[in-house]
Design a protein around this motif. Structure first.
Motif, PDB file in Angstrom:
ATOM      1  N   GLN A 154     -13.608  -4.020 -35.643  1.00  0.00           N
ATOM      2  CA  GLN A 154     -12.639  -2.946 -35.878  1.00  0.00           C
ATOM      3  C   GLN A 154     -13.023  -2.116 -37.097  1.00  0.00           C
ATOM      4  N   ASP A 155     -13.474  -2.788 -38.166  1.00  0.00           N
ATOM      5  CA  ASP A 155     -13.922  -2.058 -39.357  1.00  0.00           C
ATOM      6  C   ASP A 155     -15.164  -1.227 -39.051  1.00  0.00           C
ATOM      7  N   LEU A 156     -16.005  -1.763 -38.194  1.00  0.00           N
ATOM      8  CA  LEU A 156     -17.268  -1.096 -37.904  1.00  0.00           C
ATOM      9  C   LEU A 156     -17.048   0.268 -37.268  1.00  0.00           C
ATOM     10  N   VAL A 168     -29.465 -12.065 -32.856  1.00  0.00           N
ATOM     11  CA  VAL A 168     -28.412 -13.044 -32.585  1.00  0.00           C
ATOM     12  C   VAL A 168     -28.465 -14.188 -33.607  1.00  0.00           C
ATOM     13  N   ASP A 169     -29.666 -14.642 -33.926  1.00  0.00           N
ATOM     14  CA  ASP A 169     -29.806 -15.707 -34.921  1.00  0.00           C
ATOM     15  C   ASP A 169     -29.161 -15.303 -36.248  1.00  0.00           C
ATOM     16  N   ARG A 170     -29.430 -14.064 -36.663  1.00  0.00           N
ATOM     17  CA  ARG A 170     -28.912 -13.624 -37.962  1.00  0.00           C
ATOM     18  C   ARG A 170     -27.409 -13.402 -37.912  1.00  0.00           C
ATOM     19  N   LEU A 171     -26.905 -12.880 -36.782  1.00  0.00           N
ATOM     20  CA  LEU A 171     -25.457 -12.698 -36.644  1.00  0.00           C
ATOM     21  C   LEU A 171     -24.745 -14.052 -36.622  1.00  0.00           C
ATOM     22  N   ARG A 172     -25.386 -15.026 -36.014  1.00  0.00           N
ATOM     23  CA  ARG A 172     -24.817 -16.368 -36.008  1.00  0.00           C
ATOM     24  C   ARG A 172     -24.809 -16.925 -37.432  1.00  0.00           C
ATOM     25  N   GLY A 173     -25.872 -16.626 -38.165  1.00  0.00           N
ATOM     26  CA  GLY A 173     -25.939 -17.068 -39.556  1.00  0.00           C
ATOM     27  C   GLY A 173     -24.820 -16.481 -40.397  1.00  0.00           C
ATOM     28  N   LYS A 174     -24.363 -15.276 -40.045  1.00  0.00           N
ATOM     29  CA  LYS A 174     -23.272 -14.625 -40.763  1.00  0.00           C
ATOM     30  C   LYS A 174     -21.913 -15.078 -40.242  1.00  0.00           C
ATOM     31  N   LEU A 190     -20.610 -14.332 -37.301  1.00  0.00           N
ATOM     32  CA  LEU A 190     -19.949 -13.273 -36.541  1.00  0.00           C
ATOM     33  C   LEU A 190     -20.064 -13.499 -35.042  1.00  0.00           C
ATOM     34  N   VAL A 191     -20.936 -14.412 -34.680  1.00  0.00           N
ATOM     35  CA  VAL A 191     -21.273 -14.618 -33.279  1.00  0.00           C
ATOM     36  C   VAL A 191     -21.486 -16.111 -33.048  1.00  0.00           C
ATOM     37  N   PRO A 219     -13.899 -15.148 -34.061  1.00  0.00           N
ATOM     38  CA  PRO A 219     -12.749 -14.383 -34.577  1.00  0.00           C
ATOM     39  C   PRO A 219     -13.153 -13.470 -35.726  1.00  0.00           C
ATOM     40  N   ALA A 220     -13.978 -13.971 -36.627  1.00  0.00           N
ATOM     41  CA  ALA A 220     -14.453 -13.137 -37.746  1.00  0.00           C
ATOM     42  C   ALA A 220     -15.212 -11.926 -37.225  1.00  0.00           C
TER      43      ALA A 220
END
Lengths: 146, 146
Positions: free
Chosen positions: A113-115, A79-85, A87-88, A106-107
């Motif tokens: 969808q791409d995933l 979650v930390d890393r996804l937040r860093g990107k 995405l979350v 939103p990102a």
DNA sequence: GGAAATTCATTTGTACGCTAATGGTATGGG
DNA sequence: CCCATACCATTAGCGTACAAATGAATTTCC
């Protein structure tokens, strides 16, 4: 099964036929393929967390970990890393001050969808050495080991 | 396969049927089982390195990594920890001063015999949800993905 | 014989994946 | 009401697993 019991009982044990070893190799193969299709530098684990979050919507970090079959210590890093990107996002729960609620940005929603498309390509390529019938059978057997 | 193409194309993608996800779960299952049978606190990776070393005998660290399908950075850590347990020893090569030759200690040789038995039990327990025929089939398919 | 390419081992950095310990918060039973 | 219990999140520590960079030694090829 040896001629005499004293020497080389080892010949009966073939590492290349052990599930654990083969599972490790299969995982390596999949990880390599995943990397070549990587969207936004996501890892398979991050991919899983994103998809589960899209399926279930906003939930606590621990709950997301259970949905994604990840340890609480593991899901925290993810979650930390996804937040860093970006995405979350997380927010403190009003009802329960222990909880931090996780949701897609939103990102993150766009990316999911791409995933799905990338995920299908990755699965296809990973299973390429098997015939269609073997692929279905393999998935069926794998699910029994979940 | 949705009523209209605009909403929820996500329903076509089911994470629980993707190889990567299932392989991760199967690996988790195996790791847990391995741990309950653990001999001398060995991990599956360390187990693999020991067995390969027993099969091939004294060799360079890099070579052992190739035998065991491990990255050179990974095998270094594994050899370090096995040396820490006194199961493995290293010596500088006379012919090639870059190489450090790895070999089993007497304690390591003794342990390998125990490992074969534990390995069979671990494999059996991991595959327990499958029938004997399914087990053979699963291993066969897994080997094609190596 | 010497430069280029290869190989070996190490180190750094990132990312899982688990255990165990800690501390804050919520809940249910007495 | 309060204590025991359970749950949530964080942190520290160990062990894979890989990429990339480094430096030393060896081979190859011109």
């Amino acid at each position: 099964m040896t001629d005499d019991g004293t020497l080389k009982p080892s010949t009966a044990y073939v590492l290349d036929e052990q599930v654990g070893y083969l599972l490790r190799l299969a995982n390596q193969r999949h990880a390599t393929i995943f990397q070549t299709h990587a969207v936004d530098g996501l890892t398979p684990t991050q991919f899983t967390a994103l998809v589960r979050l899209a399926e279930h919507g906003k939930c606590s970090q621990n709950q997301l970990g259970r949905y994604a079959a990840m340890d609480i210590a593991t899901i925290k890093g993810v979650v930390d890393r996804l937040r860093g990107k970006g995405l979350v996002q997380t927010e403190a729960s009003q009802q329960d001050r222990r909880r931090s609620l996780v949701s897609l940005t939103p990102a993150g929603q766009d990316l999911v969808q791409d995933l799905y498309h990338a995920g299908e390509a990755i699965t296809d390529e990973t299973l390429a050495p098997l015939s269609p019938a073997e692929q279905r059978n393999f998935i069926k057997l794998l699910r029994k080991l979940g």
